[in-house]
Enzyme design. Structure first.
Site, PDB file in Angstrom:
ATOM      1  N   ARG A  45      -3.715  -6.744  -0.706  1.00  0.00           N
ATOM      2  CA  ARG A  45      -4.006  -5.355  -1.517  1.00  0.00           C
ATOM      3  C   ARG A  45      -2.659  -4.538  -1.022  1.00  0.00           C
ATOM      4  NH1 ARG A  45      -9.866  -4.354   0.692  1.00  0.00           N
ATOM      5  NH2 ARG A  45     -11.012  -6.084   0.207  1.00  0.00           N
ATOM      6  N   ASP A  62      -1.912  -0.167  -0.885  1.00  0.00           N
ATOM      7  CA  ASP A  62      -2.669   1.254  -1.167  1.00  0.00           C
ATOM      8  C   ASP A  62      -2.259   2.110  -2.043  1.00  0.00           C
ATOM      9  OD1 ASP A  62      -4.322   0.661   1.030  1.00  0.00           O
ATOM     10  OD2 ASP A  62      -2.962   1.735   2.536  1.00  0.00           O
ATOM     11  N   ARG A 119       3.142   0.995   8.031  1.00  0.00           N
ATOM     12  CA  ARG A 119       3.310   2.386   8.279  1.00  0.00           C
ATOM     13  C   ARG A 119       3.272   3.290   9.596  1.00  0.00           C
ATOM     14  NH1 ARG A 119      -0.850   4.224   3.591  1.00  0.00           N
ATOM     15  NH2 ARG A 119      -0.191   6.255   4.317  1.00  0.00           N
TER      16      ARG A 119
END
Length: 245
Positions: free
Chosen positions: A50, A52, A197
């Protein structure tokens, strides 16, 4: 027939990759296009992982199964004719019956783009994190050596992560300048929720002098998210490539 596709998308207007009720998602658009091609029959898509909301992909990998008699190399044309402009199938091929986009992946590369110009660039506001502060790249180079290798990256993943095994191998971290942009490249055998991140945010904190390079081993050892740096914004992140044997 099982079809493997490499897909690029601009994540700006998506609520993420995975299907969510009443929200626009990459998976939803892909499955919607396949449903049209299959005359109303639903076709499920599996992806390497996935992304975001706001995160982009250059080389996301998906697969799906179909009974349609369309040559494998024509699926890109067929899908792109039905997909919105912010998603494009860039490569496709027939896959073996046992291929799985997620479970067969042996590694991934993510890249993160930081814009270092003094002024904001309105044309890059969705594609790079504007960071106009001074950075010592030598400190970042020193810190990244402590992150490479196999570690428990609990300190570098979201506290919301439900994954119990947080040991991952970071095989490479590269940092290079491209004009007024600073590009971080991370290659590993897998990544935790928000891991890239948080790694980027931490390395920026190191470059800014807020965290010393030799603090990184202790941050890893503590296995607590509060000790690492900030989570860099989603819009600077790109799923660049997925690796298979």
């Amino acid at each position: 027939m099982k079809i493997k596709c490499i897909v690029s998308y601009d994540g700006t207007l998506f609520a993420g990759y995975q299907v969510q009720p009443k929200l626009r998602t990459v998976q939803g658009e892909l499955e919607g296009a396949l449903k049209k091609l299959h005359k109303g029959h639903e076709v499920k898509v599996a992806a390497s992982g996935r992304t975001d909301a706001g995160v982009h992909a250059v080389g996301q990998v998906i697969h799906f199964e179909t009974a349609l008699n369309i040559p494998a190399d024509r699926w890109g044309v067929a899908l792109n004719s039905l997909l919105p402009a912010d998603i494009t199938v860039i490569d496709m091929a027939a896959a073996s019956d046992d291929f799985h986009a997620r479970f067969d992946a042996v590694g991934k590369e993510y890249r993160y783009t930081v814009l270092r110009s003094a002024q904001r660039n309105p044309f890059m506001r969705n594609y790079a994190y504007h960071y106009p502060y001074s950075l010592d790249l030598a400190l970042i180079e020193a810190a990244k050596t402590h992150l490479m290798g196999t570690h428990d990256f609990t300190s570098f993943c979201s506290a919301k992560s439900e994954v119990e095994d947080r040991v991952r191998e970071l095989r490479s971290i590269e940092v290079h300048e491209d004009g007024d942009k600073l590009i971080f490249s991370f290659i590993g055998n897998g990544f935790l929720y928000n891991m890239v991140r948080i790694l980027t945010g931490t390395l920026l904190s190191v470059g800014a002098g807020e965290i010393a390079p030799d603090e990184i081993p202790e941050i890893l050892k503590k296995k607590n998210r509060i000790y690492a740096g900030k989570t860099a914004p989603a819009h600077g992140l790109y799923l660049w490539e997925v690796f298979y044997n």
